[in-house]
Design a protein around this motif. Structure first.
Motif, short mmCIF file in Angstrom:
data_model
loop_
_atom_site.label_atom_id
_atom_site.label_comp_id
_atom_site.label_asym_id
_atom_site.label_seq_id
_atom_site.Cartn_x
_atom_site.Cartn_y
_atom_site.Cartn_z
N GLY A 192 -8.56 -2.90 -1.15
CA GLY A 192 -8.51 -3.09 0.30
C GLY A 192 -8.75 -4.48 0.84
O GLY A 192 -8.95 -4.64 2.03
N GLY A 202 -2.60 -11.68 2.01
CA GLY A 202 -1.17 -11.89 1.76
C GLY A 202 -0.60 -10.73 0.96
O GLY A 202 -0.77 -9.58 1.32
N PRO A 261 0.82 -1.22 0.00
CA PRO A 261 0.00 0.00 0.00
C PRO A 261 0.85 1.27 0.00
O PRO A 261 0.46 2.28 -0.59
CB PRO A 261 -0.82 -0.13 1.28
N GLY A 316 -4.44 -9.15 5.80
CA GLY A 316 -3.58 -8.50 4.80
C GLY A 316 -2.14 -8.97 4.91
O GLY A 316 -1.84 -9.94 5.62
N THR A 355 -9.54 -9.76 13.25
CA THR A 355 -10.75 -9.44 12.49
C THR A 355 -10.44 -9.46 10.99
O THR A 355 -9.36 -9.07 10.56
CB THR A 355 -11.32 -8.05 12.84
N GLY A 411 5.38 4.56 12.81
CA GLY A 411 5.68 5.03 11.47
C GLY A 411 7.10 4.78 11.00
O GLY A 411 7.35 4.60 9.83
N LEU A 455 -4.21 -2.55 12.07
CA LEU A 455 -3.35 -2.70 10.88
C LEU A 455 -4.03 -2.19 9.62
O LEU A 455 -3.51 -2.40 8.53
CB LEU A 455 -2.97 -4.18 10.69
N1 LIG Z 1 3.17 2.74 9.35
C1 LIG Z 1 3.86 1.75 8.78
O1 LIG Z 1 5.05 1.55 9.06
C2 LIG Z 1 3.18 0.85 7.80
C3 LIG Z 1 3.85 -0.26 7.28
C4 LIG Z 1 3.17 -1.13 6.42
C5 LIG Z 1 1.85 -0.87 6.09
N2 LIG Z 1 1.23 0.24 6.57
C6 LIG Z 1 -0.18 0.51 6.26
O2 LIG Z 1 -0.93 -0.50 6.91
C7 LIG Z 1 -2.07 -0.86 6.15
C8 LIG Z 1 -2.10 -2.36 5.93
O3 LIG Z 1 -1.00 -2.76 5.13
P1 LIG Z 1 -1.02 -4.20 4.45
O4 LIG Z 1 0.17 -4.28 3.60
O5 LIG Z 1 -1.27 -5.26 5.45
O6 LIG Z 1 -2.35 -4.04 3.54
P2 LIG Z 1 -3.11 -5.11 2.66
O7 LIG Z 1 -2.25 -6.29 2.45
O8 LIG Z 1 -3.64 -4.38 1.49
O9 LIG Z 1 -4.31 -5.61 3.58
C9 LIG Z 1 -5.42 -4.88 3.85
C10 LIG Z 1 -6.34 -5.78 4.68
O10 LIG Z 1 -7.31 -4.97 5.35
C11 LIG Z 1 -8.42 -5.79 5.61
N3 LIG Z 1 -9.63 -4.98 5.86
C12 LIG Z 1 -10.33 -4.24 4.97
N4 LIG Z 1 -11.34 -3.62 5.61
C13 LIG Z 1 -11.24 -3.96 6.92
C14 LIG Z 1 -11.98 -3.63 8.09
N5 LIG Z 1 -13.05 -2.80 8.06
N6 LIG Z 1 -11.60 -4.15 9.27
C15 LIG Z 1 -10.53 -4.98 9.35
N7 LIG Z 1 -9.79 -5.34 8.28
C16 LIG Z 1 -10.15 -4.83 7.08
C17 LIG Z 1 -8.55 -6.66 4.40
O11 LIG Z 1 -9.04 -7.91 4.83
P3 LIG Z 1 -10.49 -8.47 4.38
O12 LIG Z 1 -10.38 -8.80 2.92
O13 LIG Z 1 -10.64 -9.66 5.24
O14 LIG Z 1 -11.49 -7.37 4.61
C18 LIG Z 1 -7.12 -6.78 3.87
O15 LIG Z 1 -6.65 -8.08 4.08
C19 LIG Z 1 -1.99 -0.01 4.88
O16 LIG Z 1 -2.80 1.12 5.07
C20 LIG Z 1 -0.54 0.40 4.79
O17 LIG Z 1 -0.36 1.62 4.10
C21 LIG Z 1 1.85 1.09 7.42
#
Ligand SMILES: NC(=O)c1ccc[n+]([C@@H]2O[C@H](COP(=O)([O-])OP(=O)(O)OC[C@H]3O[C@@H](n4cnc5c(N)ncnc54)[C@H](OP(=O)(O)O)[C@@H]3O)[C@@H](O)[C@H]2O)c1
Length: 297
Positions: free
Chosen positions: A287, A291, A41, A148, A168, A243, A207
């Motif tokens: 979203g 994996g 993302p 995710g 969740t 962050g 997350l």
């Molecule tokens: N600050 C940092 O250092 C950092 C580092 C890495 C990532 N991030 C951020 O963290 C977020 C997640 O990253 P990622 O790589 O894991 O993203 P990802 O692989 O795109 O996963 C997103 C997940 O969110 C779930 N989801 C969607 N709506 C939801 C809801 N209402 N409640 C709970 N889960 C929900 C989805 O699961 P379902 O299909 O089951 O809904 C999906 O599996 C992103 O916004 C990214 O920018 C930040």
């Protein structure tokens, strides 16, 4: 070489294949012939310009930070790795035929390039947030957004450390979350009550930034035991936003060790040819990635 670039901030459609020069590794860096690039993302947040105030970049710019491939050139001062070795790691502009990495490790035995490209950032983030939230073996961790990339890594690392997890996820990911050793909950309106009925919750991770920080705070009863990686409102509630501060070499080493023991597997949600990076971004932004999505070069 072919690379994916964007000339202006915007939607997935601003991503375009281009011919650019091959980058050279600086001191302490390596160049790889990229076989696969992970889609995070973070990549589409950069493309949209979400960080343009804090980290402006000159345009046109490349995209991507995670990749797996074969070492092609070694920068000054680099020891312990040679041209021809298969590695995965983090660098810059990895949606390309060649990319420079600043952190890397050898790809563990049995892992394909496509699989390996999905690990670096998610494992670094998972280790960082587990450490920050301070959850210990025997305790219970609530993970919002468990299916995710980052969630998949958190669940498996926590299980390996003897931490109980409640995660969740959407209806389609309930079995997946259970397969990673967690108790699964759907995230309709009653999820906090259903989580509370499962017993005391010691720590919680947000997350996905879906506005659940108040609920997580209610469940643990203490802002010090809640961490988010995606909700910028955190400080209003006294909750920490994770962050920065990751240690990528340590994360890659730990990932390799967990993979070798069969304790960590990040599934590929879907792979795309490099030229279809825009589709990969659009799908990631929808979203519901399970994996990691990867681009094949
Ligand atoms: N600050 C940092 O250092 C950092 C580092 C890495 C990532 N991030 C951020 O963290 C977020 C997640 O990253 P990622 O790589 O894991 O993203 P990802 O692989 O795109 O996963 C997103 C997940 O969110 C779930 N989801 C969607 N709506 C939801 C809801 N209402 N409640 C709970 N889960 C929900 C989805 O699961 P379902 O299909 O089951 O809904 C999906 O599996 C992103 O916004 C990214 O920018 C930040």
């Amino acid at each position: 070489m072919k690379a994916i670039r964007f000339a202006e901030y915007g939607g997935p459609e601003v991503l375009e294949p281009a011919e650019v020069g091959v980058p050279r590794p600086g001191p302490g860096q390596i160049r790889i012939a990229v076989r696969a690039a992970g889609v995070n993302p973070h990549d589409w947040r950069v493309r949209e310009g979400q960080f343009r105030r804090v980290r402006p970049i000159p345009l046109p710019a490349g995209v991507g930070q995670d990749a797996a491939g074969v070492v092609d050139e070694v920068g000054d001062g680099v020891v312990g790795i040679e041209v021809g070795e298969p590695v995965f790691g983090r660098g810059s502009n990895t949606y390309a035929e060649f990319a420079v990495l600043s952190s890397w490790a050898r790809i563990p035995e049995g892992l394909s390039f496509a699989e390996a490209a999905g690990y670096p950032s998610v494992v670094e983030t998972a280790l960082r947030v587990i450490r920050l939230v301070g959850v210990r073996p025997g305790q219970t961790l609530l993970v919002s957004g468990a299916a995710g990339g980052v969630g998949s890594a958190v669940l498996q690392i926590a299980r390996d450390r003897g931490i109980k997890v409640i995660g969740t996820a959407g209806p389609a990911n309930q079995d997946y979350v259970r397969s990673l050793g967690a108790t699964a909950l759907t995230y309709d309106a009653s999820w906090p009550d259903r989580a509370r009925r499962l017993g005391p919750i010691d720590a919680a991770l947000d997350l996905n930034g879906t506005g659940v920080l108040r609920e997580l705070l209610d469940l643990t009863g203490n802002p010090d035991t809640v961490v988010t990686i995606a909700d910028l409102e955190a400080s209003l509630l006294g909750i920490r936003f994770a962050g920065v501060g990751g240690n990528m070499p340590e994360a890659l080493a730990e990932a390799a060790e967990l993979i070798a023991r069969g304790k960590l597997h990040i599934p590929i949600a879907r792979s795309y040819p490099l030229a279809e990076a825009a589709s990969a971004h659009a799908d990631s932004q929808a979203g519901h990635t399970r994996g990691r999505r990867v681009l094949l070069v």
